[in-house]
Design an enzyme around this catalytic site. Structure first.
Site, short mmCIF file in Angstrom:
data_model
loop_
_atom_site.label_atom_id
_atom_site.label_comp_id
_atom_site.label_asym_id
_atom_site.label_seq_id
_atom_site.Cartn_x
_atom_site.Cartn_y
_atom_site.Cartn_z
N LYS A 31 67.83 9.71 44.82
CA LYS A 31 69.00 9.37 44.01
C LYS A 31 70.24 9.43 44.90
O LYS A 31 70.35 10.30 45.78
CB LYS A 31 69.12 10.38 42.85
CG LYS A 31 70.16 9.99 41.79
CD LYS A 31 70.13 10.98 40.63
CE LYS A 31 71.09 10.60 39.51
NZ LYS A 31 71.01 11.55 38.36
N SER A 79 70.77 9.32 33.86
CA SER A 79 71.45 8.67 34.96
C SER A 79 70.56 8.36 36.16
O SER A 79 70.94 7.56 37.01
CB SER A 79 72.61 9.56 35.43
OG SER A 79 72.11 10.77 36.00
N SER A 93 68.91 13.67 32.58
CA SER A 93 69.00 12.53 33.50
C SER A 93 67.77 12.23 34.33
O SER A 93 67.71 11.21 35.01
CB SER A 93 70.21 12.70 34.43
OG SER A 93 71.39 12.33 33.74
#
Ligand code: MG
Ligand code: ZN
Lengths: 478, 103, 499
Positions: free
Chosen positions: C78, C153, C177
């Site tokens: 990420k 996310s 997330s």
């Protein structure tokens, strides 16, 4: 001013920021050192880079505990908060500081004159970077732009907040002076105001003498010496008194001391309202010193200035707040006097030692460090025992500080061998015989002529005579 | 124990934007006020909750006294650091005029 | 040559010298080459760096050494995990050109385990969102249906795994997330116990809630990745010092005799779609059939989780994101660059130009929640609710070993469907938030599909440091689950390689 001070009382509380003498910063391993190349002691943590996290320096906590203990505070479990505000010298745009639960609370400090000053708190927080203003003569408001160096960002600080117990500029100076000696004694600080290791802000208000309520206070910043601290407080008190007597009111604000102009000025751009939005720092866990840790700090604490002054006073018969005693302790030269006492010196000898240290040794700290303690004790014994006059002792001490060596030999080389009593009597008789008229008047009780005869005896013996003994002889003659 | 704060107004939002150093257009101001109000209304259940005597939990962990030794570790290379800066002068970070002193 | 699709098998073959890390990488790079344009899972694909580290892994094996438990396994990161010298943006304009001077602890651990980082994945800006539509660099699409969101996310990471761009990915989970995008993309995603994985180098959203965790195609791989990154770190004061529980310790342990509680408040939370709840019931029945004692349990305070979260997380974020001020790194507005304007104007312009709407919204919300006069009513009160949630979980775990709930209220929704109204978007996190507030672990496991044929995730919750048991139950759930649909682009991976 003199008229108003009789009607008005100045109330002062001080906030002292003290940089700790740790090897590294508060939350990272960067070096904590003054005066290095800009932005060389920086890392992701003290630059506040995204993703970095703080880890607390154990020695910083230990030093904070020493300071709290030395100031008779309660050392307690504590928490870090974030103080949020935007300023370019602060890499994260928040300062990690202790808020409602400081590590040290509710202590006190005694001034040499005996006045006790309350300590509200002594909490840990991180220092900010240094900003330089370019253009406009380096003054912030006229500058074209500014430059930031983060070497100082994250240096560990202890902020010591006094109660509003101080009543004059002298009090304030004495407080900072005493606090500095304590901080240096604990080993937590180098006490260098000129390098900014010690920074003082003053909360000043005035009130009619005897009134129980406090007036509205102003916080004065940017005083970087004891002298400017005193000047700033006197100026600000006078300003507030004038304002009130002219029917105005003091508004609570932070004011900036302008050393050159000798005045304080309002600091904030008006529209700026501060709201720090304190909340518990989620990247750190609470600091809860164990009983053992607290006790070990108490036990490891060295003797503090107040005790040491009392000790010197006891040994020398001088008062603890006499300038000589205060000076000896401030410079940490008590051991010289202790050497004299250890060598069996009398109270009188100890007093001589205190005076010699305060008057001669103090002026030359380097030499003082190199001065041989036993040799110094011997010198004091010689002066106290009348083998050397005060003048001779001073000369010998000077020589010892310059080149070292044994006081007896130095005295001998200078021809300072003590003059025996009969020789002195002979000189006195000669001087008396040489000035019959003056002797008449002296014999008739005109004491001021003592100096006249002593002067002649001094030159006749080129300074070797023990003048105390000489004046005793003179009086016995009349 | 918790008084219910009054509904958030555009003035509140403007003040908050100032504190947070965000510049909002009048349109954004209106829009954000409505959206923040909606979220805060949803939070009314929490405000209304009686938490008398309930201690706050600032952190899920019960840890205390996590400390490091006072040992120097190498700092970053200055060039690598300054290379990331928008503006540099004399090995320092350059910033525009600062109007107020630090609080 | 046939490359296995899961990490455990890849690592085993590479360690055994039966498979070259370089060949494994090329197959995944080929699939990225083909399909990334449609999916946009990555902000940056690290082709050259990945080839270099794959070659290094093969050299270690050739020299008779062991590269580690993730030998030659491609991993997607990420884009809020710091990588030295490699742009790390949080999908924000304000960090667009920033190159961190250091590696996150998890990045070092991956390297030490022999993993090969293939790229930085897209995300909602600063991890604020549930659809990956709040990225300054454009949204990521769901590999199962390109007109739908992957969740967020960590949507780039979940899409990368679902699309077969990498068998493993790291995400971060502040309110769901990792788990919610895992559910929407039909993969496994876990949020570990707070403090199990170091946060050093994870760009903070809400410090007291953030945790890094694994996304994978199956439970075993997720456990393998978690075990590789978990453990003490002297750089993170909030990282647990104890040796972490092994996630992969008892994956074959089954659920015989385990007590599983279905959380009433979460199954019945507002906005839950019927088929998601139905799949969770199926999952509960499957566990019961496998020998678990399943019953309903109440965690009353859980219903306040969402509101508490949307006060606490923005409050911490408003402070964490203050540092993006245009002084030391990242973007700076023209104000202040060309001499015009003072520093306050520079702050205002830099931050207004650099942050997207959702980030501004949360900074505003958090600043308000902390501001004078409101602290007690909002932030303080939310912290007390956190205590209530911890108490209610503690009570539940006195009678149950693990808890069960849906992961997300529904399956993957259409792009733009929830962008108009922040609150509806926030409701996506209602089932995942309580674990973050409590600091407890939770994992989402694919379990069947909704009426729309899209994957559904079921969440297993466990008490602090209950990872071993949590993964054990998750594995049992996985074994009992109907087959999860495989996106065409992943199925088509093999011939993609032999091209
Ligand atoms: Mg302070
Ligand atoms: Zn540092």
């Amino acid at each position: 001013m003199t008229t108003t001070t009789t009607e008005w009382e100045t109330v002062i509380g001080l906030e002292v920021h003290c940089e700790l003498r740790t090897a590294t910063k508060m939350f990272c391993g960067c070096r904590n050192s003054f005066g290095e190349e800009p932005n060389t002691n920086v890392c992701p943590v003290c630059l506040g880079l995204p993703g970095s996290l703080p880890v607390l320096n154990r020695t910083a906590v230990e030093y904070a505990m020493r300071i709290g203990t030395a100031l008779h505070c309660r050392v307690q479990p504590s928490l870090f908060h974030r103080k949020n505000y935007f300023y370019p010298d602060m890499p994260k745009d928040y300062q990690i500081s202790q808020y409602d639960i400081p590590i040290n609370a509710d202590g006190w400090l005694d001034l040499p004159n005996g006045r006790r000053v309350g300590i509200v708190r002594a909490h840990m927080e991180e220092d900010t970077g240094k900003t330089t203003h370019v253009g406009g003569g380096g003054r912030i408001h006229d500058a074209a732009h500014s430059l930031v160096d983060y070497n100082r960002a994250g240096v560990p600080l202890v902020e010591i907040v006094s109660a509003p117990d101080l009543r004059s500029a002298e009090d304030a100076r004495a407080y900072v002076d005493e606090l500095r000696s304590i901080l240096v004694a604990t080993g937590a600080s180098d006490g260098k105001m000129e390098e900014g290791s010690l920074r003082v802000d003053a909360n000043v208000s005035v009130r009619p003498a005897g009134s129980p309520e406090f007036g509205t206070r102003c916080e004065i910043k940017n005083m970087n010496s004891l002298r400017s601290l005193g000047r700033a407080i006197e100026y600000e008190a006078a300003r507030q008194i004038a304002l009130i007597t002219e029917g105005g009111t003091v508004s609570q604000e932070t004011r900036h001391w302008d050393e050159a102009a000798g005045r304080t000025g309002s600091m904030r751009s008006k529209e700026e309202a501060y709201d720090y939005r304190y909340f518990p720092e989620p990247d750190l866990v609470p600091v809860e010193p164990s009983e053992e840790w607290i006790r070990s700090v108490q036990d490891s604490l060295p003797r503090l200035p107040a005790d040491r002054r009392a000790a010197l006073a006891g040994a020398s018969g001088m008062t603890a707040d006499s300038d000589a005693v205060i000076t000896v302790v401030r410079l940490g030269l008590d051991d010289l006097v202790e050497a004299v006492v250890a060598a069996g010196g009398s109270a009188a000898a100890a007093a001589v030692a205190v005076r010699r240290v305060a008057n001669e040794v103090a002026s030359d700290p380097e030499a003082a460090a190199g001065l041989d303690r036993t040799a110094f004790a011997r010198l004091v014994a010689m002066e106290a025992g009348g083998e050397l006059t005060a003048a001779q002792a001073r000369t010998v001490l000077k020589a010892m500080m310059d080149g070292g060596g044994d006081p007896d030999r130095i005295a001998a080389d200078l021809g300072f061998e003590a003059m025996d009593a009969s020789a002195l009597e002979k000189v006195v008789d000669e001087v008396v015989a040489a000035h019959p008229a003056e002797w008449e008047r002296f014999a008739a009780g005109e004491d001021k002529l003592t100096g006249f005869f002593i002067g002649h005896i001094k030159s006749a013996t080129d300074g070797k005579a023990d003048l105390k003994a000489a004046s005793a002889l003179l009086r016995s003659r009349r | 124990m918790n008084h219910m704060p009054r509904r958030i107004t555009t003035d509140d939002v403007a003040h908050v934007a100032r504190l947070a150093r965000l510049r909002l257009s009048d349109v954004e101001l209106e829009e954000f006020t409505g959206q923040l109000a909606a979220v805060l209304d949803h939070a009314r259940d929490v405000e209304a909750l009686d938490t008398e005597g309930v201690p706050p939990t600032a952190h899920p962990l019960p840890l205390v006294n996590v400390l490091r030794d006072d040992v120097v570790v190498p700092s970053l290379d200055r060039d690598e650091v300054l290379r990331q800066a928008p503006s540099v002068e004399a090995d320092r970070f350059r910033v525009p005029r600062i109007l107020g002193e630090a609080p | 040559m046939n490359v296995p699709t899961n990490a455990a098998a890849i690592a085993a073959s590479v360690r055994a010298g039966e498979l070259k890390a370089a060949d494994v990488l090329e197959q995944y790079l080929a699939r990225i080459e083909r399909h990334e344009e449609q999916v946009h899972a990555f902000n940056l694909v690290l082709t050259l760096e990945a080839r270099a580290s794959a070659a290094a892994v093969d050299e270690v094996v050739a020299a008779g050494g062991d590269p580690g438990p993730l030998a030659g396994v491609p991993v997607a990161l990420k884009d809020n995990l710091c990588t030295r010298g490699i742009p790390t943006t949080c999908s924000s304009r304000i960090l667009e050109r920033w190159r961190p001077p250091y590696d996150a602890t998890v990045v070092r651990r991956l390297a030490a385990a022999g993993a090969v980082v293939v790229g930085k994945t897209n995300m909602d800006e600063f991890a604020m969102g549930s659809s990956t539509e709040n990225s300054a660099f454009g949204p990521t699409r769901n590999p199962h249906d390109l007109d739908r969101v992957p969740g967020g996310s960590s949507g780039g990471s979940s899409a990368a795994v679902a699309a077969g761009f990498a068998p493993l990915a790291l995400g971060s989970d502040t309110g769901g997330s990792i788990r919610q995008p895992a559910a929407l993309c039909g993969v496994v995603g876990a949020k570990p116990t707070y403090g199990l994985v170091s946060r050093y180098g994870l760009i903070a959203f809400a410090s007291s809630l953030d945790q890094i965790g694994p996304l994978a195609l199956d439970v075993r791989d997720a456990a393998l990745l978690l075990d590789a990154i978990a453990g003490p770190d002297s750089r993170d004061s909030t990282c647990l010092a104890e040796h972490p529980p092994a996630a992969a310790a008892r994956l074959d342990g089954g659920v015989e005799g385990l007590r599983v509680g279905v959380v009433r408040e979460l199954a019945g939370a507002e906005g839950m779609s019927a088929d998601v709840v139905a799949r969770m019931r199926d999952a509960a029945d499957a566990l019961a059939a496998a020998g678990a004692k399943v019953d309903e349990v109440s965690v009353p305070a859980a219903v306040y989780g969402l509101s508490a979260y949307y006060l606490i997380a923005p409050a911490e974020a408003s402070s964490n994101l203050a540092r993006y001020d245009g002084v030391r790194y990242g973007a700076r507005s023209r104000t202040g660059t060309d001499g015009a304007g003072d520093i306050t104007e520079m702050y205002l312009d830099t931050r207004s130009e650099g942050f997207g709407a959702e980030v501004k919204r949360r900074i505003m919300l958090g600043t308000y929640a902390l501001s004078a006069g409101y602290y007690d009513a909002y932030y303080g009160q939310a912290q007390r609710v956190r205590t209530l949630i911890l108490r209610d979980f503690a009570a539940a775990y006195r009678n149950f070993d693990v808890l069960l709930s849906p992961t997300a209220p529904g399956t993957a929704f259409g792009m733009g469907a929830k962008t108009a109204d922040p609150l509806t978007m926030y409701l996506n996190d209602v089932c995942t938030i309580p674990s973050n507030l409590a600091g407890h672990p939770a994992i989402s496991v694919p379990f069947g599909t909704g009426a729309d044929g899209l994957p559904v995730g079921v969440q297993v919750l466990a008490p602090a440091l209950g990872e071993t048991l949590m993964f054990q139950v998750a594995a049992a759930l996985e074994a009992a689950a109907p087959a999860t649909p495989v996106p065409a682009m992943r199925a088509g991976g093999q011939e993609g390689a032999s091209r």
